[in-house]
Design a protein around this motif. Structure first.
Motif, PDB file in Angstrom:
ATOM      1  N   GLU A 124       2.673  78.913  41.043  1.00  0.00           N
ATOM      2  CA  GLU A 124       2.908  77.873  42.004  1.00  0.00           C
ATOM      3  C   GLU A 124       2.336  78.164  43.455  1.00  0.00           C
ATOM      4  OE1 GLU A 124       7.051  77.307  41.835  1.00  0.00           O
ATOM      5  OE2 GLU A 124       7.144  76.348  39.884  1.00  0.00           O
ATOM      6  N   THR A 125       2.345  79.533  43.741  1.00  0.00           N
ATOM      7  CA  THR A 125       2.138  79.675  45.117  1.00  0.00           C
ATOM      8  C   THR A 125       0.479  80.469  45.407  1.00  0.00           C
ATOM      9  OG1 THR A 125       3.042  81.856  44.744  1.00  0.00           O
ATOM     10  CG2 THR A 125       4.333  80.212  45.581  1.00  0.00           C
ATOM     11  N   LYS A 126       0.009  80.609  44.028  1.00  0.00           N
ATOM     12  CA  LYS A 126      -1.396  81.465  44.319  1.00  0.00           C
ATOM     13  C   LYS A 126      -2.610  80.997  43.244  1.00  0.00           C
ATOM     14  CE  LYS A 126      -3.060  86.245  45.129  1.00  0.00           C
ATOM     15  NZ  LYS A 126      -2.456  87.719  45.036  1.00  0.00           N
ATOM     16  N   GLU A 127      -3.531  80.466  43.926  1.00  0.00           N
ATOM     17  CA  GLU A 127      -4.313  79.762  43.166  1.00  0.00           C
ATOM     18  C   GLU A 127      -5.123  80.359  42.186  1.00  0.00           C
ATOM     19  OE1 GLU A 127      -8.572  76.989  43.671  1.00  0.00           O
ATOM     20  OE2 GLU A 127      -7.435  77.710  45.372  1.00  0.00           O
ATOM     21  N   HIS A 128      -5.402  82.052  42.496  1.00  0.00           N
ATOM     22  CA  HIS A 128      -6.099  82.890  41.863  1.00  0.00           C
ATOM     23  C   HIS A 128      -5.603  84.140  41.761  1.00  0.00           C
ATOM     24  CE1 HIS A 128      -9.687  80.184  40.876  1.00  0.00           C
ATOM     25  NE2 HIS A 128      -9.698  79.989  42.156  1.00  0.00           N
ATOM     26  N   PRO A 129      -4.348  84.334  40.939  1.00  0.00           N
ATOM     27  CA  PRO A 129      -3.694  85.382  41.119  1.00  0.00           C
ATOM     28  C   PRO A 129      -4.531  86.785  40.271  1.00  0.00           C
ATOM     29  CG  PRO A 129      -2.362  83.958  40.094  1.00  0.00           C
ATOM     30  CD  PRO A 129      -3.957  83.151  40.285  1.00  0.00           C
ATOM     31  N   THR A 130      -4.072  87.903  40.248  1.00  0.00           N
ATOM     32  CA  THR A 130      -4.842  89.057  39.814  1.00  0.00           C
ATOM     33  C   THR A 130      -3.850  89.737  38.592  1.00  0.00           C
ATOM     34  OG1 THR A 130      -3.970  90.291  41.551  1.00  0.00           O
ATOM     35  CG2 THR A 130      -6.161  89.301  41.781  1.00  0.00           C
ATOM     36  N   ALA A 131      -4.665  90.158  37.643  1.00  0.00           N
ATOM     37  CA  ALA A 131      -4.183  90.975  36.703  1.00  0.00           C
ATOM     38  C   ALA A 131      -4.811  92.158  36.184  1.00  0.00           C
ATOM     39  CB  ALA A 131      -3.733  90.275  35.475  1.00  0.00           C
ATOM     40  N   TYR A 132      -4.402  93.050  35.678  1.00  0.00           N
ATOM     41  CA  TYR A 132      -5.436  94.240  35.241  1.00  0.00           C
ATOM     42  C   TYR A 132      -4.798  94.941  33.819  1.00  0.00           C
ATOM     43  CZ  TYR A 132      -3.036  98.851  35.585  1.00  0.00           C
ATOM     44  OH  TYR A 132      -2.241  99.946  35.342  1.00  0.00           O
ATOM     45  N   VAL A 133      -5.457  95.607  33.282  1.00  0.00           N
ATOM     46  CA  VAL A 133      -5.268  96.465  32.167  1.00  0.00           C
ATOM     47  C   VAL A 133      -5.850  97.730  32.385  1.00  0.00           C
ATOM     48  CG1 VAL A 133      -5.274  96.921  29.864  1.00  0.00           C
ATOM     49  CG2 VAL A 133      -4.962  94.573  30.390  1.00  0.00           C
ATOM     50  N   GLY A 134      -5.245  98.782  31.848  1.00  0.00           N
ATOM     51  CA  GLY A 134      -5.886 100.181  32.193  1.00  0.00           C
ATOM     52  C   GLY A 134      -6.028 100.635  30.681  1.00  0.00           C
ATOM     53  N   TYR A 135      -7.344 101.156  30.522  1.00  0.00           N
ATOM     54  CA  TYR A 135      -7.711 101.594  29.053  1.00  0.00           C
ATOM     55  C   TYR A 135      -8.014 103.163  29.236  1.00  0.00           C
ATOM     56  CZ  TYR A 135      -8.034  96.829  27.724  1.00  0.00           C
ATOM     57  OH  TYR A 135      -7.691  95.488  27.437  1.00  0.00           O
ATOM     58  N   LEU A 189      -4.733  99.110  43.051  1.00  0.00           N
ATOM     59  CA  LEU A 189      -5.650  98.056  42.799  1.00  0.00           C
ATOM     60  C   LEU A 189      -5.341  96.704  43.236  1.00  0.00           C
ATOM     61  CD1 LEU A 189      -6.265  99.316  39.116  1.00  0.00           C
ATOM     62  CD2 LEU A 189      -7.920  99.312  41.032  1.00  0.00           C
ATOM     63  N   GLY A 190      -4.069  96.487  43.852  1.00  0.00           N
ATOM     64  CA  GLY A 190      -3.671  95.660  44.537  1.00  0.00           C
ATOM     65  C   GLY A 190      -3.360  94.105  43.610  1.00  0.00           C
ATOM     66  N   VAL A 191      -3.049  94.359  42.268  1.00  0.00           N
ATOM     67  CA  VAL A 191      -3.120  93.204  41.529  1.00  0.00           C
ATOM     68  C   VAL A 191      -1.701  92.835  41.152  1.00  0.00           C
ATOM     69  CG1 VAL A 191      -4.810  94.304  39.746  1.00  0.00           C
ATOM     70  CG2 VAL A 191      -2.648  95.034  39.374  1.00  0.00           C
ATOM     71  N   VAL A 195      -7.230  92.617  25.091  1.00  0.00           N
ATOM     72  CA  VAL A 195      -8.469  91.915  25.752  1.00  0.00           C
ATOM     73  C   VAL A 195      -8.612  90.597  25.548  1.00  0.00           C
ATOM     74  CG1 VAL A 195     -10.926  91.862  25.470  1.00  0.00           C
ATOM     75  CG2 VAL A 195     -10.020  94.184  25.223  1.00  0.00           C
ATOM     76  N   ASN A 196      -7.679  90.284  24.506  1.00  0.00           N
ATOM     77  CA  ASN A 196      -7.346  88.757  24.196  1.00  0.00           C
ATOM     78  C   ASN A 196      -6.671  88.134  25.294  1.00  0.00           C
ATOM     79  OD1 ASN A 196      -9.114  88.861  21.875  1.00  0.00           O
ATOM     80  ND2 ASN A 196      -7.286  88.988  20.684  1.00  0.00           N
ATOM     81  N   LYS A 197      -5.522  88.997  25.681  1.00  0.00           N
ATOM     82  CA  LYS A 197      -4.783  88.388  26.821  1.00  0.00           C
ATOM     83  C   LYS A 197      -5.646  88.222  28.074  1.00  0.00           C
ATOM     84  CE  LYS A 197      -1.702  86.878  26.351  1.00  0.00           C
ATOM     85  NZ  LYS A 197      -1.480  85.192  26.254  1.00  0.00           N
ATOM     86  N   LEU A 198      -6.332  89.293  28.371  1.00  0.00           N
ATOM     87  CA  LEU A 198      -7.265  89.086  29.705  1.00  0.00           C
ATOM     88  C   LEU A 198      -8.130  87.950  29.535  1.00  0.00           C
ATOM     89  CD1 LEU A 198      -8.313  92.760  30.234  1.00  0.00           C
ATOM     90  CD2 LEU A 198      -6.487  91.669  31.307  1.00  0.00           C
ATOM     91  N   LEU A 199      -8.585  87.361  28.306  1.00  0.00           N
ATOM     92  CA  LEU A 199      -9.465  86.457  28.151  1.00  0.00           C
ATOM     93  C   LEU A 199      -8.536  85.167  28.465  1.00  0.00           C
ATOM     94  CD1 LEU A 199     -11.406  87.193  24.963  1.00  0.00           C
ATOM     95  CD2 LEU A 199     -12.254  87.230  27.293  1.00  0.00           C
ATOM     96  N   ASP A 200      -7.289  85.190  27.972  1.00  0.00           N
ATOM     97  CA  ASP A 200      -6.416  83.922  28.253  1.00  0.00           C
ATOM     98  C   ASP A 200      -6.020  83.788  29.782  1.00  0.00           C
ATOM     99  OD1 ASP A 200      -6.115  83.176  25.692  1.00  0.00           O
ATOM    100  OD2 ASP A 200      -4.260  84.212  25.348  1.00  0.00           O
ATOM    101  N   LEU A 201      -5.795  84.970  30.428  1.00  0.00           N
ATOM    102  CA  LEU A 201      -5.607  85.099  31.790  1.00  0.00           C
ATOM    103  C   LEU A 201      -6.853  84.578  32.644  1.00  0.00           C
ATOM    104  CD1 LEU A 201      -3.637  88.487  31.986  1.00  0.00           C
ATOM    105  CD2 LEU A 201      -2.814  86.034  32.547  1.00  0.00           C
ATOM    106  N   PHE A 205      -7.106  83.406  36.316  1.00  0.00           N
ATOM    107  CA  PHE A 205      -6.819  84.907  37.072  1.00  0.00           C
ATOM    108  C   PHE A 205      -8.091  85.547  37.239  1.00  0.00           C
ATOM    109  CE2 PHE A 205      -2.712  83.980  35.852  1.00  0.00           C
ATOM    110  CZ  PHE A 205      -1.807  84.882  36.376  1.00  0.00           C
ATOM    111  N   LYS A 206      -7.896  86.235  38.407  1.00  0.00           N
ATOM    112  CA  LYS A 206      -8.985  87.371  38.696  1.00  0.00           C
ATOM    113  C   LYS A 206      -8.732  88.528  37.864  1.00  0.00           C
ATOM    114  CE  LYS A 206     -10.241  85.531  42.990  1.00  0.00           C
ATOM    115  NZ  LYS A 206     -10.558  86.007  44.519  1.00  0.00           N
TER     116      LYS A 206
END
Length: 316
Positions: free
Chosen positions: A25-36, A166-168, A50-56, A61-62
């Motif tokens: 509701e408050t951020k147009e392009h939130p950020t997310a990460y995965v560490g591999y 990373l500021g995510v 990876v599939n979840k990153l595609l959904d995000l 999401f960035k």
């Protein structure tokens, strides 16, 4: 499917859903990460995140992908040079699986984890984390944890600090990462950072119905040949009519149906002819009723897994 539904698809846990709704509701392009951690083969358990990153990514999401070469080194997965080479291979695989190269920030851990600010924050977090807590955090992800090294105790502390540096907004990972993520949620605010939201995906069964293990070779990796996959699927555990704890059904739920709106099972006319399923729910109903034979299900899984991985094979 709206943004929230897309983000929640095939997720085991969100910590917390209320925080996620507020973020959307408050951020147009939130950020997310995965560490591999670059080690060994990329298998379909990795591809689940990876599939979840595609959904995000599709939800606006960035995305940041951390290629955690220093973590792999600390977890006894090879020399820094060896794990960096595997990290480059991982990056090629993730792009081939669909991550937008231009809109995905790929970061190597060694690019920033040896800097003064990072190390100081790691040391600060070690002061407020007990040895018992660090050990428990590594139980499901560490190698040779019956006699852990000091480096493996630093590992979860670093992973928590990664989220901050990373500021995510969101940390994504398998449910086996939960204890490490909770360490970050509880410890980072004391260092002046926000507590991250966490999205956890399930842990997939091995093709034999047991825990996925490299020693048992009971998984599909992205570099398996078409013949490899066909052979593995023929031997896969797939009890007739059983939906739960069925590794072949899991392939459809988590990997195939999210990518294909319509699934066609090719059968001879004497066995009913081709069968079309539109979505996973319809497939569940058809298989549970006995209308679809386990061998036909396995043949269909082999066909679509090969389609998904063809593009990966072409770049690795």
């Amino acid at each position: 499917m709206d943004k929230l539904e897309l983000i929640k698809r095939n997720v085991q846990e969100i910590v917390t859903e209320d925080e996620l709704k507020k973020l959307l509701e408050t951020k147009e392009h939130p950020t997310a990460y995965v560490g591999y951690e670059p080690s060994g083969k990329i298998h379909m358990g990795h591809v689940l995140t990876v599939n979840k990153l595609l959904d995000l990514q599709n939800a606006g999401f960035k995305i940041t992908v951390l290629l955690a070469d220093v973590h792999a080194y600390l977890n006894k997965k090879g020399t820094l040079e060896e794990v960096r080479e595997v990290a480059d291979y991982n990056k090629r695989c993730f792009i081939a699986l669909g991550l937008d190269e231009e809109n995905t920030n790929f970061v190597y851990g060694s690019d920033y984890q040896l800097g003064q600010e990072y190390i100081l924050n790691v040391l600060k977090l070690t002061r407020i984390t007990t040895l018992n807590r660090a050990t428990r955090s590594m139980d499901e992800v560490g190698r040779k944890m019956e006699d852990p090294s000091v480096s493996q105790m630093v590992y979860p502390i670093m992973q928590a600090v990664d989220i901050a540096m990373l500021g995510v907004d969101i940390a994504v990972g398998g449910i086996d990462q939960r204890k490490i993520h909770m360490l970050g949620r509880e410890g980072l605010p004391s260092l002046g950072f926000k507590a991250p939201l966490c999205i956890h995906t399930p842990i997939l069964l091995g093709l034999d119905g047991e825990k996925m293990s490299s020693s048992n070779n009971n998984f599909i990796s992205v570099d398996d040949t078409e013949a490899d996959i066909n052979k593995k699927m023929k031997k896969a555990f797939c009890p007739a009519g059983e939906i739960n704890d069925n590794p072949v059904m899991e392939l459809f739920k988590y990997h195939i149906c999210p990518r294909y709106e319509e699934i066609v099972f090719e059968r001879p006319d004497k066995f009913g002819g081709n069968l079309v399923c539109k979505g996973y729910e319809q497939l569940e109903a058809v298989f549970a009723s006995g209308e679809l034979h386990p061998m036909d299900l396995k043949n269909g899984a082999a066909k679509y897994m090969n389609l998904i991985l063809d593009v990966v094979r072409s770049v690795i």
